[in-house]
Enzyme design. Structure first.
Site, mmCIF file in Angstrom:
data_model
loop_
_atom_site.group_PDB
_atom_site.id
_atom_site.type_symbol
_atom_site.label_atom_id
_atom_site.label_comp_id
_atom_site.label_asym_id
_atom_site.label_seq_id
_atom_site.Cartn_x
_atom_site.Cartn_y
_atom_site.Cartn_z
ATOM 1 N N GLN A 1 -1.589 12.162 38.326
ATOM 2 C CA GLN A 1 -0.823 11.205 39.084
ATOM 3 C C GLN A 1 0.072 11.881 40.113
ATOM 4 O O GLN A 1 0.693 11.455 40.766
ATOM 5 C CB GLN A 1 0.182 10.519 38.264
ATOM 6 C CG GLN A 1 -0.658 9.762 36.943
ATOM 7 C CD GLN A 1 -1.377 8.370 37.390
ATOM 8 O OE1 GLN A 1 -2.059 8.381 38.480
ATOM 9 N NE2 GLN A 1 -1.471 7.438 36.942
ATOM 10 N N PHE B 1 -13.821 3.498 33.214
ATOM 11 C CA PHE B 1 -14.249 4.249 34.281
ATOM 12 C C PHE B 1 -15.767 4.177 34.193
ATOM 13 O O PHE B 1 -16.463 4.333 33.159
ATOM 14 C CB PHE B 1 -13.875 5.684 34.080
ATOM 15 C CG PHE B 1 -14.433 6.531 35.033
ATOM 16 C CD1 PHE B 1 -13.839 6.774 36.293
ATOM 17 C CD2 PHE B 1 -15.329 7.647 34.465
ATOM 18 C CE1 PHE B 1 -14.404 7.491 37.308
ATOM 19 C CE2 PHE B 1 -15.734 8.463 35.625
ATOM 20 C CZ PHE B 1 -15.444 8.376 36.676
ATOM 21 N N PHE C 1 -12.582 2.607 38.791
ATOM 22 C CA PHE C 1 -11.547 2.804 37.814
ATOM 23 C C PHE C 1 -11.260 1.361 37.722
ATOM 24 O O PHE C 1 -10.363 1.078 38.401
ATOM 25 C CB PHE C 1 -10.730 3.999 37.978
ATOM 26 C CG PHE C 1 -9.761 4.011 36.692
ATOM 27 C CD1 PHE C 1 -10.377 4.535 35.548
ATOM 28 C CD2 PHE C 1 -8.403 3.504 36.726
ATOM 29 C CE1 PHE C 1 -9.459 4.568 34.221
ATOM 30 C CE2 PHE C 1 -7.710 3.555 35.754
ATOM 31 C CZ PHE C 1 -8.176 4.119 34.334
ATOM 32 N N ASN D 1 -1.938 22.321 35.554
ATOM 33 C CA ASN D 1 -3.017 23.615 36.110
ATOM 34 C C ASN D 1 -2.570 24.095 37.297
ATOM 35 O O ASN D 1 -1.332 23.799 37.930
ATOM 36 C CB ASN D 1 -4.603 22.716 36.292
ATOM 37 C CG ASN D 1 -4.645 21.816 37.224
ATOM 38 O OD1 ASN D 1 -3.870 21.890 38.216
ATOM 39 N ND2 ASN D 1 -5.613 20.728 37.054
ATOM 40 N N GLY E 1 -8.451 20.121 28.920
ATOM 41 C CA GLY E 1 -7.066 20.164 29.248
ATOM 42 C C GLY E 1 -6.388 19.280 28.201
ATOM 43 O O GLY E 1 -5.353 19.887 27.442
ATOM 44 N N ASP E 2 -6.820 18.350 27.710
ATOM 45 C CA ASP E 2 -6.194 17.630 26.748
ATOM 46 C C ASP E 2 -6.255 18.024 25.264
ATOM 47 O O ASP E 2 -5.404 18.038 24.524
ATOM 48 C CB ASP E 2 -6.997 16.043 26.717
ATOM 49 C CG ASP E 2 -6.656 15.118 28.107
ATOM 50 O OD1 ASP E 2 -5.737 15.396 28.650
ATOM 51 O OD2 ASP E 2 -7.572 14.489 28.537
ATOM 52 N N ASN F 1 -7.158 11.232 24.090
ATOM 53 C CA ASN F 1 -7.646 12.350 23.836
ATOM 54 C C ASN F 1 -6.663 13.404 23.147
ATOM 55 O O ASN F 1 -7.201 14.158 21.993
ATOM 56 C CB ASN F 1 -8.136 12.931 25.114
ATOM 57 C CG ASN F 1 -9.474 12.186 25.816
ATOM 58 O OD1 ASN F 1 -10.060 11.410 25.081
ATOM 59 N ND2 ASN F 1 -9.542 12.598 27.200
ATOM 60 N N SER G 1 -2.895 7.304 29.082
ATOM 61 C CA SER G 1 -3.963 6.276 29.317
ATOM 62 C C SER G 1 -4.825 6.438 27.907
ATOM 63 O O SER G 1 -5.128 7.240 27.344
ATOM 64 C CB SER G 1 -4.668 6.709 30.520
ATOM 65 O OG SER G 1 -5.249 7.871 30.315
#
Length: 330
Positions: free
Chosen positions: A173, A102, A116, A195, A256-257, A52, A8
């Site tokens: 997702q 967003f 979103f 995660n 995380g990215d 990101n 995204s």
């Protein structure tokens, strides 16, 4: 050899309401809600998981190829990414839709009302990877991050058909995808990132045991917030890496990215799994100490100093030759 980052690309519009949402609702009129909130501020940030990750890799000296779909409002964002080392030539521009957006308003109690708009992201399934590979020469790794679901499936299937190594990062997702789709996104991945909650959800929905997941992927990386990162391979000892301690207030969005960006960059440098995970941990901490998923930078000397404090001087000496001499600044 290039890394293609599919996922995204979005902008975040964040507002703060100085009151309480609950005080604005009228009992008995919930079926006729019509509310408008006067907000204190508006902050806009560049975001989207694919962008990101590509941003972080660009800071670390790679030239990642971003693959996604955007709208005609992407010009400024495009220039920003290019300045930070991201190849955006394979980004698809929609003729009719805006870049995904967003929009979120937060009240004094931390309650949120958000929307979103997927916008141009819905057209990401129109993108084929073969022309990307032909343009850049070859693809060493394709990252399949959270994106339009049809696009994620298409990119994964094309990787299998054309023999491209791929990293599965289904992320949020997983919450709505069914077991069949998740199995198709994960099976055969060279890398799998989740995660702890996503790991449990993946096993629940696919019906696979922990060992069966490991049998289907090359390396499984599980992020555990303050508890660090776990790296597993079938038949190998588990690697545990600490989270680099924060020294500033933490805003976890985008951590995380950033971890994925650091991990992939270090693997592209030729470093081993443990060292790559340590690099990812260090980049993630830099990212969460600022507000905004692409507002951090990685000054060489301070990054190495902090890395040495967390993992030792020998580890920092191994990483140092690969860091850009003059890193791009946010």
């Amino acid at each position: 050899m290039s890394v293609a980052v599919t996922g995204s690309i979005a902008t975040d519009h964040l507002m703060t309401f100085p009151g309480s949402f609950s005080e604005q609702f009228v009992e008995g009129q919930m079926e006729n809600v019509s509310l408008s909130f006067l907000v204190d501020d508006l902050v806009q940030h560049r975001g989207g998981a694919g962008a990101n990750m590509a941003y972080g890799m660009g800071l670390l000296g790679l030239a990642p190829v971003l693959v996604g779909s955007v709208g005609s409002d992407f010009d400024d964002y495009d220039a920003w990414l290019q300045r930070h080392g991201v190849d955006t030539e394979s980004v698809r521009w929609s003729d009719v839709k805006h870049t995904a957006r967003f929009t979120c308003t937060t009240d004094v109690a931390g309650n949120q009302i958000a929307s979103f708009y997927s916008g141009a992201m819905a057209e990401a399934s129109m993108i084929e990877l073969a022309p990307v590979a032909a343009r850049v020469g070859s693809l060493d790794l394709v990252i399949i991050g959270p994106n339009d679901p049809t696009a994620m499936v298409r990119h994964t299937e094309e990787c299998r058909e054309r023999g491209y190594r791929f990293m599965a990062d289904p992320s949020q997702q997983l919450a709505w995808a069914d077991g069949e789709m998740i199995r198709s996104l994960v099976d055969g991945a060279d890398l799998l990132f989740t995660n702890e909650y996503e790991a449990a959800l993946l096993k629940q929905k696919t019906g696979w045991s922990h060992e069966e997941v490991l049998d289907r992927v090359g390396t499984w990386v599980t992020t555990r917030a303050a508890n660090g990162v776990r790296v597993e391979q079938a038949g190998a000892d588990t690697i545990e890496v600490i989270a680099v301690p924060e020294t500033k207030p933490v805003e976890p969005t985008g951590g995380g990215d950033a971890l994925r960006a650091g991990f992939v960059a270090a693997r592209q440098w030729g470093l081993g799994l443990e060292r790559a995970t340590q690099v990812g941990s260090a980049v993630a901490t830099a990212a969460v100490e600022v507000v905004g998923t692409q507002e951090y930078d990685l000054p060489r000397e301070s990054f190495l100093e902090r890395f040495a404090q967390a993992f030792g001087a020998d580890a920092a000496d191994e990483v140092a030759p690969h860091l850009p001499q003059s890193p791009r600044s946010a």
